[in-house]
Scaffold this motif. Structure first.
Motif, PDB file in Angstrom:
ATOM      1  N   LEU A 210     -10.449  -9.791  -6.801  1.00 40.76           N
ATOM      2  CA  LEU A 210      -9.530  -8.761  -7.256  1.00 40.76           C
ATOM      3  C   LEU A 210      -8.163  -9.299  -7.674  1.00 40.76           C
ATOM      4  O   LEU A 210      -7.616  -8.862  -8.696  1.00 40.76           O
ATOM      5  CB  LEU A 210      -9.334  -7.724  -6.150  1.00 40.76           C
ATOM      6  N   ILE A 211      -7.605 -10.210  -6.920  1.00 41.76           N
ATOM      7  CA  ILE A 211      -6.252 -10.676  -7.226  1.00 41.76           C
ATOM      8  C   ILE A 211      -6.175 -11.366  -8.583  1.00 41.76           C
ATOM      9  O   ILE A 211      -5.312 -11.023  -9.408  1.00 41.76           O
ATOM     10  CB  ILE A 211      -5.717 -11.571  -6.084  1.00 41.76           C
ATOM     11  N   PRO A 212      -7.059 -12.344  -8.883  1.00 47.30           N
ATOM     12  CA  PRO A 212      -6.990 -12.942 -10.232  1.00 47.30           C
ATOM     13  C   PRO A 212      -7.257 -11.936 -11.346  1.00 47.30           C
ATOM     14  O   PRO A 212      -6.625 -11.999 -12.403  1.00 47.30           O
ATOM     15  CB  PRO A 212      -8.078 -14.028 -10.187  1.00 47.30           C
ATOM     16  N   ALA A 213      -8.196 -10.997 -11.105  1.00 44.94           N
ATOM     17  CA  ALA A 213      -8.492  -9.995 -12.135  1.00 44.94           C
ATOM     18  C   ALA A 213      -7.278  -9.119 -12.405  1.00 44.94           C
ATOM     19  O   ALA A 213      -6.948  -8.818 -13.558  1.00 44.94           O
ATOM     20  CB  ALA A 213      -9.678  -9.135 -11.698  1.00 44.94           C
ATOM     21  N   ALA A 214      -6.582  -8.698 -11.344  1.00 39.12           N
ATOM     22  CA  ALA A 214      -5.387  -7.881 -11.523  1.00 39.12           C
ATOM     23  C   ALA A 214      -4.268  -8.670 -12.200  1.00 39.12           C
ATOM     24  O   ALA A 214      -3.530  -8.134 -13.032  1.00 39.12           O
ATOM     25  CB  ALA A 214      -4.909  -7.354 -10.172  1.00 39.12           C
ATOM     26  N   MET A 215      -4.131  -9.948 -11.865  1.00 41.65           N
ATOM     27  CA  MET A 215      -3.113 -10.790 -12.486  1.00 41.65           C
ATOM     28  C   MET A 215      -3.320 -10.875 -13.994  1.00 41.65           C
ATOM     29  O   MET A 215      -2.365 -10.795 -14.779  1.00 41.65           O
ATOM     30  CB  MET A 215      -3.142 -12.193 -11.878  1.00 41.65           C
ATOM     31  N   ILE A 216      -4.572 -11.023 -14.404  1.00 40.57           N
ATOM     32  CA  ILE A 216      -4.867 -11.126 -15.840  1.00 40.57           C
ATOM     33  C   ILE A 216      -4.751  -9.764 -16.513  1.00 40.57           C
ATOM     34  O   ILE A 216      -4.230  -9.649 -17.627  1.00 40.57           O
ATOM     35  CB  ILE A 216      -6.269 -11.727 -16.040  1.00 40.57           C
ATOM     36  N   ALA A 217      -5.227  -8.717 -15.825  1.00 38.08           N
ATOM     37  CA  ALA A 217      -5.203  -7.381 -16.426  1.00 38.08           C
ATOM     38  C   ALA A 217      -3.783  -6.912 -16.698  1.00 38.08           C
ATOM     39  O   ALA A 217      -3.527  -6.270 -17.729  1.00 38.08           O
ATOM     40  CB  ALA A 217      -5.929  -6.388 -15.525  1.00 38.08           C
ATOM     41  N   VAL A 218      -2.838  -7.211 -15.812  1.00 43.80           N
ATOM     42  CA  VAL A 218      -1.466  -6.738 -16.018  1.00 43.80           C
ATOM     43  C   VAL A 218      -0.828  -7.412 -17.225  1.00 43.80           C
ATOM     44  O   VAL A 218       0.119  -6.894 -17.817  1.00 43.80           O
ATOM     45  CB  VAL A 218      -0.613  -6.967 -14.745  1.00 43.80           C
ATOM     46  N   GLY A 228      -5.736  -3.511 -20.553  1.00 43.03           N
ATOM     47  CA  GLY A 228      -6.004  -3.961 -19.201  1.00 43.03           C
ATOM     48  C   GLY A 228      -7.347  -3.465 -18.694  1.00 43.03           C
ATOM     49  O   GLY A 228      -8.076  -4.187 -18.005  1.00 43.03           O
ATOM     50  N   SER A 229      -7.705  -2.231 -19.034  1.00 46.85           N
ATOM     51  CA  SER A 229      -9.005  -1.696 -18.626  1.00 46.85           C
ATOM     52  C   SER A 229     -10.146  -2.451 -19.287  1.00 46.85           C
ATOM     53  O   SER A 229     -11.216  -2.632 -18.697  1.00 46.85           O
ATOM     54  CB  SER A 229      -9.085  -0.205 -18.979  1.00 46.85           C
ATOM     55  N   PHE A 230      -9.927  -2.892 -20.512  1.00 46.75           N
ATOM     56  CA  PHE A 230     -10.943  -3.700 -21.200  1.00 46.75           C
ATOM     57  C   PHE A 230     -11.178  -5.006 -20.437  1.00 46.75           C
ATOM     58  O   PHE A 230     -12.320  -5.434 -20.253  1.00 46.75           O
ATOM     59  CB  PHE A 230     -10.481  -3.980 -22.627  1.00 46.75           C
ATOM     60  N   LEU A 231     -10.111  -5.638 -19.963  1.00 42.28           N
ATOM     61  CA  LEU A 231     -10.263  -6.870 -19.203  1.00 42.28           C
ATOM     62  C   LEU A 231     -10.992  -6.605 -17.890  1.00 42.28           C
ATOM     63  O   LEU A 231     -11.861  -7.385 -17.484  1.00 42.28           O
ATOM     64  CB  LEU A 231      -8.890  -7.487 -18.930  1.00 42.28           C
ATOM     65  N   GLY A 263       0.832 -11.197 -11.020  1.00 43.88           N
ATOM     66  CA  GLY A 263       0.659 -11.302 -12.466  1.00 43.88           C
ATOM     67  C   GLY A 263       1.963 -11.092 -13.206  1.00 43.88           C
ATOM     68  O   GLY A 263       2.270 -11.790 -14.178  1.00 43.88           O
ATOM     69  N   MET A 264       2.766 -10.124 -12.739  1.00 48.07           N
ATOM     70  CA  MET A 264       4.056  -9.886 -13.367  1.00 48.07           C
ATOM     71  C   MET A 264       4.964 -11.104 -13.237  1.00 48.07           C
ATOM     72  O   MET A 264       5.700 -11.460 -14.160  1.00 48.07           O
ATOM     73  CB  MET A 264       4.735  -8.672 -12.723  1.00 48.07           C
ATOM     74  N   VAL A 265       4.923 -11.752 -12.079  1.00 46.76           N
ATOM     75  CA  VAL A 265       5.816 -12.886 -11.834  1.00 46.76           C
ATOM     76  C   VAL A 265       5.341 -14.143 -12.552  1.00 46.76           C
ATOM     77  O   VAL A 265       6.149 -14.893 -13.114  1.00 46.76           O
ATOM     78  CB  VAL A 265       5.921 -13.149 -10.320  1.00 46.76           C
ATOM     79  N   ILE A 266       4.024 -14.370 -12.557  1.00 45.71           N
ATOM     80  CA  ILE A 266       3.490 -15.636 -13.080  1.00 45.71           C
ATOM     81  C   ILE A 266       2.968 -15.482 -14.498  1.00 45.71           C
ATOM     82  O   ILE A 266       3.435 -16.154 -15.432  1.00 45.71           O
ATOM     83  CB  ILE A 266       2.366 -16.154 -12.155  1.00 45.71           C
ATOM     84  N   VAL A 267       2.001 -14.580 -14.694  1.00 46.37           N
ATOM     85  CA  VAL A 267       1.320 -14.489 -15.981  1.00 46.37           C
ATOM     86  C   VAL A 267       2.242 -13.955 -17.065  1.00 46.37           C
ATOM     87  O   VAL A 267       2.300 -14.493 -18.177  1.00 46.37           O
ATOM     88  CB  VAL A 267       0.049 -13.614 -15.859  1.00 46.37           C
ATOM     89  N   VAL A 268       2.989 -12.883 -16.753  1.00 47.93           N
ATOM     90  CA  VAL A 268       3.856 -12.291 -17.766  1.00 47.93           C
ATOM     91  C   VAL A 268       4.947 -13.271 -18.192  1.00 47.93           C
ATOM     92  O   VAL A 268       5.249 -13.409 -19.376  1.00 47.93           O
ATOM     93  CB  VAL A 268       4.471 -10.973 -17.254  1.00 47.93           C
ATOM     94  N   LYS A 269       5.526 -13.989 -17.231  1.00 46.58           N
ATOM     95  CA  LYS A 269       6.523 -14.999 -17.573  1.00 46.58           C
ATOM     96  C   LYS A 269       5.911 -16.092 -18.443  1.00 46.58           C
ATOM     97  O   LYS A 269       6.521 -16.565 -19.409  1.00 46.58           O
ATOM     98  CB  LYS A 269       7.103 -15.608 -16.301  1.00 46.58           C
ATOM     99  N   LEU A 270       4.707 -16.519 -18.102  1.00 46.26           N
ATOM    100  CA  LEU A 270       4.034 -17.557 -18.886  1.00 46.26           C
ATOM    101  C   LEU A 270       3.758 -17.070 -20.297  1.00 46.26           C
ATOM    102  O   LEU A 270       3.992 -17.791 -21.285  1.00 46.26           O
ATOM    103  CB  LEU A 270       2.729 -17.959 -18.197  1.00 46.26           C
ATOM    104  N   LEU A 271       3.273 -15.842 -20.420  1.00 46.28           N
ATOM    105  CA  LEU A 271       2.978 -15.302 -21.743  1.00 46.28           C
ATOM    106  C   LEU A 271       4.251 -15.142 -22.564  1.00 46.28           C
ATOM    107  O   LEU A 271       4.250 -15.394 -23.775  1.00 46.28           O
ATOM    108  CB  LEU A 271       2.267 -13.958 -21.606  1.00 46.28           C
TER     109      LEU A 271
END
Length: 351
Positions: A210-218, A228-231, A263-271
């Motif tokens: 769940l955690i990685p999926a939520a990180m990517i979905a956000v 996000g629902s598609f992911l 996801g907001m802290v890591i993935v969004v910043k990376l993107l």
């Protein structure tokens, strides 16, 4: 349209602008004015479509004119948290970052999103369970049309880079779509196609899943066109997550919320960094991911995700796919026209 153009507050984060930013800055359109109640409705629209695996909340945010405020506000909140933890001047630095947040946009939008998600989760889960072919066909058409969003953003970004090149005395012909961009899109499409061809994983409330999926979905909120629902659907977690929301499964939702925050802290910043520094290839890869992910939305599949030939309901499925395609296409066209009108007005104000 670039999704990471800074708002007027953004330069305060970077004391020194590059020459291109200094030239391009005054030409950037001002943000569209909004109201608290209007933003509550905008949030409800974004939250509602985020339960649909074919419409991007980011796309709706673009259409209703608050995308840049949301993204820049998220970046300021993350910067405030980071400053509060690492310093220097923890409290003063955090307050400065938080002062740049568009609270009159963020708070009502967040409230509207929460209300809409909890209201729509149950009906959407029931529809997917009882009418899988029809809903998959509808979502297929929506995602197919959404591919135009990153493509248009990529072309607009190249156009902006050419204007900056001219202003700096460089050859604008050097700014163009290159083979590496096409190759990146193809590789992403093939990799995604193979990934979503795998048998669906277990959808238990397991933090490892769940955690990685939520990180990517956000991250879909950062990238217009990607839902996000598609992911979640490609991970096999779409219906379980909607059921957890509808049934107030706090254990599942708590684990999912941890993934959203990370996801907001890591993935969004990376993107955001990728879109700032590698805009074209990032959007090309995104388009490829969306094309490859269409494999997960093919209406006729067995329990192991094996593809099957169309059944007797092919006529209804085609009509629903066309309807979904038209709905998203209208959103894309409306966004393009609103943005063009907004930029024309901005140029008129400057003159």
């Amino acid at each position: 349209m670039s999704s990471v153009e800074p708002t007027p507050e953004s330069p305060a984060e970077s004391p020194a602008e590059s020459p291109a930013e200094a030239i391009a800055g005054p030409s950037r359109p001002a943000e569209r004015p909004t109201s608290w109640w209007g933003n509550l409705l905008r949030g409800a629209l974004i939250g509602g479509v985020e339960t649909v695996p074919g419409v991007s909340g980011g796309t709706v945010a673009l259409v209703v004119g608050i995308y840049h405020q949301l993204i820049n506000s998220a970046a300021h909140v993350i910067s405030a948290v980071r400053t509060l933890i690492t310093g220097p001047d923890r409290l003063a630095g955090a307050r400065e970052s938080l002062s740049r947040v568009h609270w009159t946009v963020v708070l009502p939008v967040a409230l509207g999103m929460v209300i809409a998600v909890f209201a729509a989760a149950g009906p959407m889960a029931d529809a997917m369970e009882n009418h899988p072919v029809q809903m998959s066909a509808l979502f297929f058409g929506m995602v197919l049309a959404s591919v135009a969003v990153p493509w248009r953003m990529m072309l607009q970004g190249l156009t902006n880079e050419r204007f900056e090149a001219v202003a700096l005395g460089r050859d604008p012909a050097a700014v163009r779509l290159r083979p590496i961009h096409v190759i990146g899109a193809i590789v992403a499409a093939v990799a995604t196609f193979l990934l979503v061809s795998l048998p669906p994983a277990s959808a238990e409330a397991n933090p490892i899943v769940l955690i990685p999926a939520a990180m990517i979905a956000v991250s879909a909120l950062m990238l217009p066109g990607l839902s996000g629902s598609f992911l979640l659907l490609t991970f096999g977690l779409y219906e379980p997550t909607l059921r957890a929301v509808d049934e107030r499964d706090l254990g599942y939702l708590g684990i999912f919320a941890i993934g959203l925050v990370l996801g907001m802290v890591i993935v969004v910043k990376l993107l955001k960094w990728l879109l700032d520094h590698h805009h074209t290839i990032t959007l090309a890869v995104l388009a490829g991911v969306m094309v490859g992910g269409l494999r997960a939305l093919w209406p006729w599949q067995d329990a192991g995700r094996g593809l099957q030939s169309p059944g007797n309901d092919v006529g209804t499925a085609v009509l629903l796919a066309l309807a979904g395609f038209v709905v998203v296409s209208i959103l894309v066209v409306v966004d393009a026209r609103l943005q063009a009108r907004h930029e024309r007005q901005h140029r008129a104000d400057l003159t």
